[in-house]
Design a protein around this motif. Structure first.
Motif, short mmCIF file in Angstrom:
data_model
loop_
_atom_site.label_atom_id
_atom_site.label_comp_id
_atom_site.label_asym_id
_atom_site.label_seq_id
_atom_site.Cartn_x
_atom_site.Cartn_y
_atom_site.Cartn_z
N ASP A 207 -5.41 8.41 20.61
CA ASP A 207 -5.24 9.86 20.56
C ASP A 207 -5.42 10.41 19.15
O ASP A 207 -5.86 11.54 18.96
N ALA A 208 -5.08 9.63 18.14
CA ALA A 208 -5.15 10.11 16.75
C ALA A 208 -6.58 10.35 16.31
O ALA A 208 -6.88 11.30 15.58
N GLY A 209 -7.48 9.51 16.75
CA GLY A 209 -8.89 9.66 16.37
C GLY A 209 -9.16 9.08 15.00
O GLY A 209 -8.28 8.99 14.16
N ILE A 210 -10.40 8.68 14.77
CA ILE A 210 -10.80 8.08 13.49
C ILE A 210 -10.58 9.06 12.35
O ILE A 210 -10.06 8.70 11.29
N GLN A 211 -10.97 10.33 12.56
CA GLN A 211 -10.82 11.32 11.49
C GLN A 211 -9.36 11.54 11.15
O GLN A 211 -8.98 11.59 9.98
N GLY A 212 -8.54 11.65 12.20
CA GLY A 212 -7.11 11.86 11.96
C GLY A 212 -6.48 10.67 11.25
O GLY A 212 -5.68 10.82 10.33
N LEU A 213 -6.89 9.45 11.66
CA LEU A 213 -6.35 8.25 11.01
C LEU A 213 -6.78 8.19 9.56
O LEU A 213 -6.01 7.80 8.68
N GLY A 214 -8.03 8.58 9.31
CA GLY A 214 -8.53 8.54 7.94
C GLY A 214 -7.77 9.47 7.03
O GLY A 214 -7.44 9.11 5.89
N GLN A 215 -7.46 10.67 7.50
CA GLN A 215 -6.74 11.65 6.69
C GLN A 215 -5.30 11.24 6.44
O GLN A 215 -4.71 11.56 5.41
N MET A 216 -4.73 10.52 7.40
CA MET A 216 -3.30 10.21 7.30
C MET A 216 -3.01 8.80 6.79
O MET A 216 -1.86 8.40 6.71
N VAL A 217 -4.08 8.05 6.44
CA VAL A 217 -3.88 6.64 6.11
C VAL A 217 -2.96 6.46 4.90
O VAL A 217 -2.09 5.58 4.89
N MET A 218 -3.12 7.30 3.86
CA MET A 218 -2.26 7.17 2.69
C MET A 218 -0.82 7.54 3.01
O MET A 218 0.13 6.92 2.50
N TYR A 219 -0.66 8.54 3.86
CA TYR A 219 0.68 8.93 4.32
C TYR A 219 1.35 7.78 5.06
O TYR A 219 2.51 7.43 4.80
N MET A 220 0.60 7.16 5.96
CA MET A 220 1.16 6.04 6.74
C MET A 220 1.47 4.84 5.86
O MET A 220 2.52 4.21 6.00
N LEU A 221 0.56 4.54 4.92
CA LEU A 221 0.77 3.40 4.04
C LEU A 221 2.00 3.62 3.14
O LEU A 221 2.72 2.67 2.84
N THR A 222 2.20 4.86 2.72
CA THR A 222 3.37 5.17 1.89
C THR A 222 4.65 4.92 2.66
O THR A 222 5.60 4.31 2.14
N ILE A 223 4.69 5.38 3.91
CA ILE A 223 5.88 5.17 4.75
C ILE A 223 6.09 3.68 5.02
O ILE A 223 7.21 3.17 4.91
N ILE A 224 5.02 2.98 5.38
CA ILE A 224 5.13 1.54 5.66
C ILE A 224 5.62 0.79 4.42
O ILE A 224 6.45 -0.12 4.52
N SER A 225 5.11 1.18 3.25
CA SER A 225 5.56 0.55 2.00
C SER A 225 7.05 0.78 1.80
O SER A 225 7.79 -0.13 1.41
N GLY A 226 7.50 2.01 2.08
CA GLY A 226 8.93 2.32 1.96
C GLY A 226 9.77 1.49 2.90
O GLY A 226 10.84 0.98 2.52
N LEU A 227 9.30 1.32 4.13
CA LEU A 227 10.04 0.51 5.11
C LEU A 227 10.15 -0.94 4.66
O LEU A 227 11.21 -1.57 4.78
N LEU A 228 9.04 -1.47 4.16
CA LEU A 228 9.02 -2.87 3.72
C LEU A 228 9.91 -3.08 2.50
O LEU A 228 10.66 -4.07 2.43
N ILE A 229 9.86 -2.15 1.55
CA ILE A 229 10.71 -2.25 0.35
C ILE A 229 12.18 -2.16 0.73
O ILE A 229 13.02 -2.92 0.25
N HIS A 230 12.50 -1.23 1.64
CA HIS A 230 13.90 -1.04 2.06
C HIS A 230 14.42 -2.30 2.76
O HIS A 230 15.55 -2.74 2.52
#
Length: 362
Positions: A207-230
């Protein structure tokens, strides 16, 4: 359980792959697949585990409180637990804000902010949340799945069982048998987890689509990094020095519950599996697990807190707004308080986010 964990993990990976493939098929075909296959399978899985949440929370907290026997002991455990939850939530928020500040996932102008017409649902005042902890109608609280109210009723019920003890042995025995039934049903539902996880992830990625995933990839990676660090720092420190246990042993044995949490985005929905895992694989006593874990599923929203922090910074960066230090402090305080009254169900973080954004003028 080991075999089931592998199946869930494989299902998650396959779900991502299939979701990406679905971005290259005609949208009409994806809608048909999502409407008649992926959506129903994922929803059935969510309904099955959410069906067990209310009875498990009520029975487990009532039993956990009754088995503690001494209300003073319950007060000590409860006080330490709530303090721990609040502290870890604040740490999670600081991690999220710090990562978003340094990584800068949002860029001004990448979204069309001029046409934003989102009308947020108004978040309830903090005082109303606190006052509503005690329900005027316990039956309605159970029917509406108001988790804080259910916990309050279960606590009163458990205290009464502990005080009356011999007079209520039959009722306590009935609750113990009910708990066994719930744990059996958890086992049954877990056999559907790989299929549900696959369907939910494939649907979301498709549902997100390639374009949507591309725009949000840094946002997602930032959150995932936060989860892993926590997880790697905050929780590993707590496990090692407070719990006097091995972080590796904990994460290895708790992995089944983590995979279900990842695929469902629901701490309450994951509760039946997390309690079973804690009691059977980590050796946590039933009274402590039954008291602490349902409470944590309701007020310990560290993952959501990281999302709140990153999303707030992301939105501020997209709109070109520089948040002052006092506003960042307000984000931490507001999100911590909001998490106490937030249900552990998918999507409810958006209501929390609304409250946080309103506090800092976003």
């Amino acid at each position: 359980m080991e075999n089931l964990t592998k199946k869930i993990l494989i299902a998650l990976v396959l779900g991502v792959i299939v979701g990406l493939i679905l971005n290259f098929v005609p949208s009409s075909l994806f809608r048909v697949l999502d409407t008649y296959l992926l959506g129903p399978v994922g929803q059935i899985f969510l309904n099955l585990i959410q069906m067990l949440v209310v009875p498990i929370v009520f029975i487990s907290i009532a039993l956990g409180t009754a088995n503690l026997k001494d209300p003073a002991q319950m007060g000590r455990i409860g006080g330490k637990t709530i303090a721990f939850y609040i502290i870890t939530t604040m740490i999670a928020l600081v991690i999220g804000l710090s990562l978003a500040y340094f990584i800068q996932p949002g860029q001004e102008g990448i979204f069309n902010t001029e046409e934003a017409e989102y009308q947020p649902e108004e978040a309830p005042p903090i005082m109303d949340t606190l006052l509503n902890i005690i329900p005027d109608n316990p039956v309605n609280a159970l029917a509406e799945a108001e988790m804080l109210q259910i916990i309050a009723v279960a606590l009163f019920f458990g205290i009464a069982l502990a005080k009356l003890h011999e007079k209520t042995e039959g009722l306590q025995k009935l609750l113990e048998q009910g708990n066994e039934v719930m744990m059996f049903l958890v086992n049954v539902v877990m056999y559907t987890a790989p299929y549900g996880a696959f369907a939910l992830i494939a649907s979301a990625v498709g549902d997100a689509g390639i374009q949507g995933l591309g725009q949000m990839v840094m946002y997602m990676l930032t959150i995932i990094s936060g989860l892993l660090i926590h997880a790697a720092l905050t929780y590993s420190f707590a496990i090692k020095f407070i719990g006097k246990a091995s972080p590796y042993h904990f994460f290895k044995n708790f992995f089944p519950a983590m995979t279900v949490g990842f695929s469902t985005s629901s701490s309450s929905g994951t509760l039946p599996i997390s309690m079973k895992t804690a009691q059977e694989r980590l050796g946590i006593s039933k009274p402590v697990s039954s008291f602490v874990q349902p409470l944590g599923a309701t007020i310990n929203m560290d993952g959501t807190a990281i999302m709140q922090a990153v999303a707030t910074m992301f939105i501020a960066q997209v709109y070109g707004v520089d948040l002052a230090f006092s506003q960042l402090v307000m984000v931490v305080l507001t999100a911590t308080l909001a998490s106490i009254g937030t249900a552990g169900v998918p999507g409810v973080g958006l209501i929390m986010l609304t409250m946080v954004l309103q506090q800092v003028g976003l």
